[in-house]
Design an enzyme around this catalytic site. Sequence first.
Site, PDB file in Angstrom:
ATOM      1  N   GLU A   1      35.017 -66.076  48.806  1.00  0.00           N
ATOM      2  CA  GLU A   1      36.220 -66.079  49.649  1.00  0.00           C
ATOM      3  C   GLU A   1      36.625 -64.638  49.959  1.00  0.00           C
ATOM      4  OE1 GLU A   1      39.422 -68.735  48.313  1.00  0.00           O
ATOM      5  OE2 GLU A   1      37.979 -69.613  46.922  1.00  0.00           O
TER       6      GLU A   1
ATOM      7  N   TYR B   1      46.841 -59.608   6.207  1.00  0.00           N
ATOM      8  CA  TYR B   1      45.817 -58.788   5.563  1.00  0.00           C
ATOM      9  C   TYR B   1      45.650 -57.453   6.270  1.00  0.00           C
ATOM     10  CZ  TYR B   1      42.630 -59.979   9.378  1.00  0.00           C
ATOM     11  OH  TYR B   1      42.054 -60.119  10.603  1.00  0.00           O
TER      12      TYR B   1
ATOM     13  N   SER C   1      38.399 -53.474  14.737  1.00  0.00           N
ATOM     14  CA  SER C   1      37.642 -53.258  15.978  1.00  0.00           C
ATOM     15  C   SER C   1      38.522 -53.177  17.219  1.00  0.00           C
ATOM     16  CB  SER C   1      36.552 -54.299  16.138  1.00  0.00           C
ATOM     17  OG  SER C   1      37.094 -55.536  16.527  1.00  0.00           O
ATOM     18  N   GLN C   2      39.829 -53.453  17.084  1.00  0.00           N
ATOM     19  CA  GLN C   2      40.707 -53.179  18.236  1.00  0.00           C
ATOM     20  C   GLN C   2      40.822 -51.670  18.481  1.00  0.00           C
ATOM     21  OE1 GLN C   2      41.514 -54.826  15.437  1.00  0.00           O
ATOM     22  NE2 GLN C   2      43.684 -54.726  14.925  1.00  0.00           N
TER      23      GLN C   2
ATOM     24  N   THR D   1      37.555 -57.416   9.738  1.00  0.00           N
ATOM     25  CA  THR D   1      38.105 -58.352   8.757  1.00  0.00           C
ATOM     26  C   THR D   1      37.126 -58.639   7.632  1.00  0.00           C
ATOM     27  OG1 THR D   1      39.535 -59.326  10.408  1.00  0.00           O
ATOM     28  CG2 THR D   1      39.039 -60.713   8.531  1.00  0.00           C
TER      29      THR D   1
ATOM     30  N   ASP E   1      37.149 -58.749  16.998  1.00  0.00           N
ATOM     31  CA  ASP E   1      37.907 -58.637  18.261  1.00  0.00           C
ATOM     32  C   ASP E   1      37.077 -58.038  19.392  1.00  0.00           C
ATOM     33  OD1 ASP E   1      40.051 -59.680  16.911  1.00  0.00           O
ATOM     34  OD2 ASP E   1      41.226 -57.835  16.873  1.00  0.00           O
TER      35      ASP E   1
ATOM     36  N   LYS F   1      34.251 -64.166  22.024  1.00  0.00           N
ATOM     37  CA  LYS F   1      35.165 -64.737  21.031  1.00  0.00           C
ATOM     38  C   LYS F   1      36.061 -65.750  21.733  1.00  0.00           C
ATOM     39  CE  LYS F   1      38.337 -63.403  17.327  1.00  0.00           C
ATOM     40  NZ  LYS F   1      38.971 -62.303  16.581  1.00  0.00           N
TER      41      LYS F   1
END
Length: 326
Positions: free
Chosen positions: A284, A22, A55-56, A9, A89, A161
């Site tokens: 557990e 955007y 970045s995804q 971004t 991201d 994030k």
Amino acid sequence: IVIVATGGTIAGIADSPAGNVYTPAQLTVESLIRQVPQISGKASVEGLQLCNIASQYMMPRIWIHLAGVVDSLFSGDHCDGIVVTHGTDTMEETAFFLDLVNAHERPVVFTGSMRPSNSPGADGPANLFNAVCLAADPAAVGKGVLVVMNDYIFSASEVTKTHTVNPQAFESPDQGPLGTIRGGNAFFYHPRHGRPFLEKKFSIAELANRDLPRVDIVMSYAGATSLLFDTLVKNGTEGIVIAGVGHGNYSEQIENSAKNAVRNGVFVVRATRVLQGGVSSDVENPFKGQVVSRSLSPQKARILLMLALTASREPADIQRFFDQYP
Ligand code: ASP
């Protein structure tokens, strides 16, 4: 200081006046630098465009490429510090990967922005200015890979994030920030803070010509079936990190599948979807052979497991890598 740009971004351009719609990864590194003329009073900078993606879409191949570039810039004594601009991201993943393989002491600082470059109140220029100031600061030497967002300095292994849109989007939920930046000057809260945890880094030279082992993440929740877990195992995954509930617990179906997987040589790491506390031990329903993530989030535990599996196939050795984290 070399600014290595990867997109995100911070290099995005808004299509709407309010800046909320955007397209990321549009500006080149030269344009990013031009937007912050104040940098020239702090450091002499050079831009390097590694890629230009949201970045995804980041991938392990690009992590390895980035690590090679960082290694050769420092080995060739080309610069005193490196800034990496990155989408927010998956910034914490790339920064953590680099922290695990970067053996150099000189600063590497990641930054990005939550608002695109032409939106009202764009945060990219201030973040880039801070990142360059930090990368040029001797106080940042030897602190491992750092992330700077919204005037706060974080350690790559701790930061995550925590907000989808607000400029105050990054936190280290358990440990807090390492420090802050004001007027271009870094203030570290505590000298102890920010030492890289891993004693010996993974060798980037050895990783350059290979694919990393495949490791996936499965989330547990009320009523979670083992369908995804079993499908991954059938399709040849080498490790599964379970983003468990609470202190790394998971549903009965996932538990049965995890036991089988461990018996069949698939590595299982017990992590948690909870933001604080980590998973310190099998509390557990423990069973032999699974690994606990300690303070690492599922997405970071996955990266450490990918790298650890290049070094050993013994669960006890793999656990020792994780035990270096608090
Ligand atoms: N989706 C964007 C990215 O990670 C978000 C950002 O950069 O803030 O590239």
